[in-house]
Design a protein around this motif. Sequence first.
Motif, PDB file in Angstrom:
ATOM      1  N   GLY A  72       0.813  -1.213   0.000  1.00 21.66           N
ATOM      2  CA  GLY A  72       0.000   0.000   0.000  1.00 21.66           C
ATOM      3  C   GLY A  72       0.844   1.258   0.000  1.00 21.66           C
ATOM      4  O   GLY A  72       0.547   2.225  -0.707  1.00 21.66           O
ATOM      5  N   LEU A  73       1.933   1.274   0.778  1.00 24.33           N
ATOM      6  CA  LEU A  73       2.825   2.439   0.796  1.00 24.33           C
ATOM      7  C   LEU A  73       3.511   2.604  -0.558  1.00 24.33           C
ATOM      8  O   LEU A  73       3.689   3.723  -1.047  1.00 24.33           O
ATOM      9  N   ALA A  74       3.887   1.485  -1.163  1.00 26.89           N
ATOM     10  CA  ALA A  74       4.560   1.545  -2.462  1.00 26.89           C
ATOM     11  C   ALA A  74       3.627   2.071  -3.540  1.00 26.89           C
ATOM     12  O   ALA A  74       3.993   2.964  -4.313  1.00 26.89           O
ATOM     13  N   LEU A  75       2.411   1.548  -3.610  1.00 32.65           N
ATOM     14  CA  LEU A  75       1.467   1.947  -4.644  1.00 32.65           C
ATOM     15  C   LEU A  75       0.963   3.374  -4.454  1.00 32.65           C
ATOM     16  O   LEU A  75       0.965   4.177  -5.387  1.00 32.65           O
ATOM     17  N   LYS A  76       0.543   3.701  -3.249  1.00 33.51           N
ATOM     18  CA  LYS A  76      -0.092   5.002  -3.002  1.00 33.51           C
ATOM     19  C   LYS A  76       0.893   6.156  -2.865  1.00 33.51           C
ATOM     20  O   LYS A  76       0.569   7.295  -3.200  1.00 33.51           O
ATOM     21  N   HIS A  77       2.101   5.879  -2.346  1.00 33.31           N
ATOM     22  CA  HIS A  77       3.019   6.979  -2.014  1.00 33.31           C
ATOM     23  C   HIS A  77       4.429   6.828  -2.592  1.00 33.31           C
ATOM     24  O   HIS A  77       5.247   7.730  -2.418  1.00 33.31           O
TER      25      HIS A  77
END
Length: 158
Positions: A72-77
Motif C-alpha cells: 500500500g505504501l509503495a502503490l499510493k506513495h
Amino acid sequence: MHSSEPVPVMVKRLAHFGDLDLPGYATDGAAGMDVLAAEDVDLAPGARHAVATGLALAIPPGFEIQVRPRSGLALKHGITVPNTPGTIDSDYRGELKVILINHGATDFAVRRGDRIAQLVLAPVVRASWLKVDELDETLRGEGGFGSTGGFVAPFGGG
C-alpha cells in the motif's frame, strides 16, 4: 491452517519502543508481520532514512528475517525498502531499522506507530562451493540480462 508451528524469536524492547505493539500478522493468511516506526521522519522525494523500530532481535540460527515493503505504501506513495528484501542475520543484535526511500513526487511523513514494512521469518540454506573445470550445458547457456525474452505488447501492438 498453518503448515508449521511458530518459531520463537526473542525480542528486546528498547527504551524508545515505549508502548508500541510488537510486530504482528494482520490476517491469518499473512506471510509477513507489520512492523511499526518508533520515530517521526519526514522523507523528501528521493530521500532515504533508516527508520528506528525500537526493537532488537535474537533470530534462531538457521533463520533470517527478511524486511519487505508494504504494498500500500509503495502503490499510493512510492515508499519502499530499497534493498528489498533486506536481511537481518541471526547473529545481529543491534536495533532493527528499516531503510525507507521515497520514490514519490511529494514529501512523505512517517509517524511513530505507522506500519512501515513487513518482516518475514525464513529458513536459510548455506552453500558450499564445488570447484569444477566445466559446467553442465543448458538450453539458456550463457545468455544473460534479457536473454529469455522481453516485454510483449498485448494484441500485437509494438
